[in-house]
Design a protein around this motif. Structure first.
Motif, PDB file in Angstrom:
ATOM      1  N   TYR A  72       0.823  -1.206   0.000  1.00 40.03           N
ATOM      2  CA  TYR A  72       0.000   0.000   0.000  1.00 40.03           C
ATOM      3  C   TYR A  72       0.861   1.262   0.000  1.00 40.03           C
ATOM      4  O   TYR A  72       0.555   2.233  -0.713  1.00 40.03           O
ATOM      5  CB  TYR A  72      -0.904  -0.016   1.225  1.00 40.03           C
ATOM      6  CG  TYR A  72      -1.693   1.253   1.424  1.00 40.03           C
ATOM      7  CD1 TYR A  72      -2.809   1.544   0.636  1.00 40.03           C
ATOM      8  CD2 TYR A  72      -1.342   2.162   2.419  1.00 40.03           C
ATOM      9  CE1 TYR A  72      -3.534   2.706   0.819  1.00 40.03           C
ATOM     10  CE2 TYR A  72      -2.070   3.327   2.610  1.00 40.03           C
ATOM     11  CZ  TYR A  72      -3.164   3.599   1.813  1.00 40.03           C
ATOM     12  OH  TYR A  72      -3.879   4.752   1.999  1.00 40.03           O
ATOM     13  N   LEU A  73       1.940   1.259   0.765  1.00 43.70           N
ATOM     14  CA  LEU A  73       2.770   2.462   0.921  1.00 43.70           C
ATOM     15  C   LEU A  73       3.745   2.667  -0.232  1.00 43.70           C
ATOM     16  O   LEU A  73       3.972   3.805  -0.660  1.00 43.70           O
ATOM     17  CB  LEU A  73       3.553   2.389   2.232  1.00 43.70           C
ATOM     18  CG  LEU A  73       2.734   2.456   3.531  1.00 43.70           C
ATOM     19  CD1 LEU A  73       3.643   2.246   4.731  1.00 43.70           C
ATOM     20  CD2 LEU A  73       2.016   3.787   3.635  1.00 43.70           C
ATOM     21  N   VAL A 169       1.102 -11.892  -3.519  1.00 43.99           N
ATOM     22  CA  VAL A 169      -0.346 -11.667  -3.399  1.00 43.99           C
ATOM     23  C   VAL A 169      -0.627 -10.558  -2.393  1.00 43.99           C
ATOM     24  O   VAL A 169      -1.442  -9.657  -2.646  1.00 43.99           O
ATOM     25  CB  VAL A 169      -1.059 -12.971  -2.980  1.00 43.99           C
ATOM     26  CG1 VAL A 169      -2.499 -12.699  -2.588  1.00 43.99           C
ATOM     27  CG2 VAL A 169      -1.008 -13.974  -4.121  1.00 43.99           C
ATOM     28  N   ALA A 170       0.050 -10.590  -1.238  1.00 42.19           N
ATOM     29  CA  ALA A 170      -0.191  -9.580  -0.210  1.00 42.19           C
ATOM     30  C   ALA A 170       0.231  -8.193  -0.686  1.00 42.19           C
ATOM     31  O   ALA A 170      -0.479  -7.201  -0.474  1.00 42.19           O
ATOM     32  CB  ALA A 170       0.565  -9.946   1.068  1.00 42.19           C
ATOM     33  N   VAL A 171       1.386  -8.110  -1.336  1.00 40.60           N
ATOM     34  CA  VAL A 171       1.882  -6.822  -1.821  1.00 40.60           C
ATOM     35  C   VAL A 171       0.959  -6.248  -2.887  1.00 40.60           C
ATOM     36  O   VAL A 171       0.626  -5.053  -2.872  1.00 40.60           O
ATOM     37  CB  VAL A 171       3.322  -6.987  -2.357  1.00 40.60           C
ATOM     38  CG1 VAL A 171       3.721  -5.799  -3.229  1.00 40.60           C
ATOM     39  CG2 VAL A 171       4.295  -7.146  -1.206  1.00 40.60           C
ATOM     40  N   LEU A 172       0.545  -7.079  -3.825  1.00 38.83           N
ATOM     41  CA  LEU A 172      -0.354  -6.603  -4.881  1.00 38.83           C
ATOM     42  C   LEU A 172      -1.706  -6.189  -4.317  1.00 38.83           C
ATOM     43  O   LEU A 172      -2.317  -5.224  -4.796  1.00 38.83           O
ATOM     44  CB  LEU A 172      -0.532  -7.687  -5.941  1.00 38.83           C
ATOM     45  CG  LEU A 172       0.703  -7.999  -6.793  1.00 38.83           C
ATOM     46  CD1 LEU A 172       0.420  -9.150  -7.747  1.00 38.83           C
ATOM     47  CD2 LEU A 172       1.149  -6.766  -7.571  1.00 38.83           C
ATOM     48  N   GLY A 174      -2.192  -4.930  -1.280  1.00 32.78           N
ATOM     49  CA  GLY A 174      -1.969  -3.632  -0.656  1.00 32.78           C
ATOM     50  C   GLY A 174      -1.846  -2.520  -1.673  1.00 32.78           C
ATOM     51  O   GLY A 174      -2.391  -1.422  -1.491  1.00 32.78           O
ATOM     52  N   ALA A 175      -1.145  -2.796  -2.768  1.00 33.86           N
ATOM     53  CA  ALA A 175      -0.945  -1.776  -3.798  1.00 33.86           C
ATOM     54  C   ALA A 175      -2.254  -1.402  -4.476  1.00 33.86           C
ATOM     55  O   ALA A 175      -2.395  -0.286  -4.997  1.00 33.86           O
ATOM     56  CB  ALA A 175       0.059  -2.277  -4.835  1.00 33.86           C
ATOM     57  N   SER A 176      -3.221  -2.298  -4.499  1.00 36.44           N
ATOM     58  CA  SER A 176      -4.494  -2.031  -5.185  1.00 36.44           C
ATOM     59  C   SER A 176      -5.505  -1.299  -4.306  1.00 36.44           C
ATOM     60  O   SER A 176      -6.551  -0.884  -4.798  1.00 36.44           O
ATOM     61  CB  SER A 176      -5.106  -3.349  -5.658  1.00 36.44           C
ATOM     62  OG  SER A 176      -5.520  -4.138  -4.554  1.00 36.44           O
ATOM     63  N   MET A 177      -5.202  -1.153  -3.016  1.00 37.87           N
ATOM     64  CA  MET A 177      -6.151  -0.514  -2.104  1.00 37.87           C
ATOM     65  C   MET A 177      -6.115   1.009  -2.258  1.00 37.87           C
ATOM     66  O   MET A 177      -5.056   1.621  -2.311  1.00 37.87           O
ATOM     67  CB  MET A 177      -5.816  -0.879  -0.652  1.00 37.87           C
ATOM     68  CG  MET A 177      -6.097  -2.320  -0.277  1.00 37.87           C
ATOM     69  SD  MET A 177      -5.705  -2.665   1.468  1.00 37.87           S
ATOM     70  CE  MET A 177      -6.217  -4.373   1.581  1.00 37.87           C
TER      71      MET A 177
END
Length: 219
Positions: A72-73, A169-172, A174-177
């Motif tokens: 996300y960040l 999966v977790a990083v993607l 977060g990035a999509s939020m």
């Protein structure tokens, strides 16, 4: 019950008790929200991030939550290597504790003996890799790897490769939020099933070869 088993069971209960108390005092959402607030001060953010990764195993927090925040960040390009480095770092304390607790007696001795036979049949790196692909939580895998006596190099290599799909999966996610919401994060059951199947494939070849060799030798 063997006295060693009683002591070892008490130690495990103590660790779980500490984790339960910590979970009551510190929620992951609160800590991660504080972490998010430090994103504009990279040096302090890095120090706190390392601290979170080191204490996380004793709080029983999912490591994927931190990867979501990083995605996300910072976006996938920076967050993915950071989350993989974090996976290696956060697996180290339970791995070292497992190595310290390694013994030939009691409950830990039985687990160590069973694990050594499996690792001997499959190989150290392949064992860790298959375990990381499986839906088993990461911390028990790290404890068991230390308890069984897996060498550091196979442990970290298997962890790095095995954690890659989960971290991605977790990083993607977060990035999509558009706004950070840890409650929205969930791993697809399809992915869990696919990686669990892959873990079985990783193990099946060596186990079959070992079994076939044993049958041939016995005949």
């Amino acid at each position: 019950m063997h006295p060693a088993t009683q002591r070892q069971a008490a130690a495990v209960a103590g660790l779980l008790g500490v984790a339960a108390v910590a979970m009551l005092l510190f929620s992951p959402e609160t800590v991660i929200a504080r972490l998010e607030g430090l994103a504009d001060t990279p040096a302090l953010f890095g120090v706190v991030l390392v601290g979170v990764y080191l204490v996380r195993p004793f709080l029983l927090w999912p490591v994927s939550l931190v990867a979501v925040v990083l995605g996300y960040l910072y976006g996938p390009a920076l967050a993915l290597p950071l989350s993989l480095a974090g996976a290696l770092l956060t697996g180290t304390p339970p791995y070292l504790l497992g190595r310290y607790a390694r013994t030939d007696i009691g409950l830990f001795g039985s687990l160590s003996d069973s694990g050594e036979r499996l690792v001997g049949a499959v190989g150290e790196t392949r064992s860790v890799l298959a375990a990381r692909f499986s839906p088993v939580p990461g911390d028990p895998i790290s404890y068991c790897a230390g308890l069984v006596g897996v060498s550091p190099r196979p442990f970290y290599l298997g962890t790095l490769v095995g954690e890659l799909p989960w971290a991605l999966v977790a990083v993607l996610t977060g990035a999509s939020m558009r706004s950070l919401s840890l409650a929205e994060f969930a791993v697809s059951p399809t992915l869990v099933a696919a990686l669990a199947g892959f873990a079985v494939l990783v193990l099946s070849g060596p186990v079959y070869s070992r079994t076939r060799a044993s049958q041939t030798g016995g005949g």
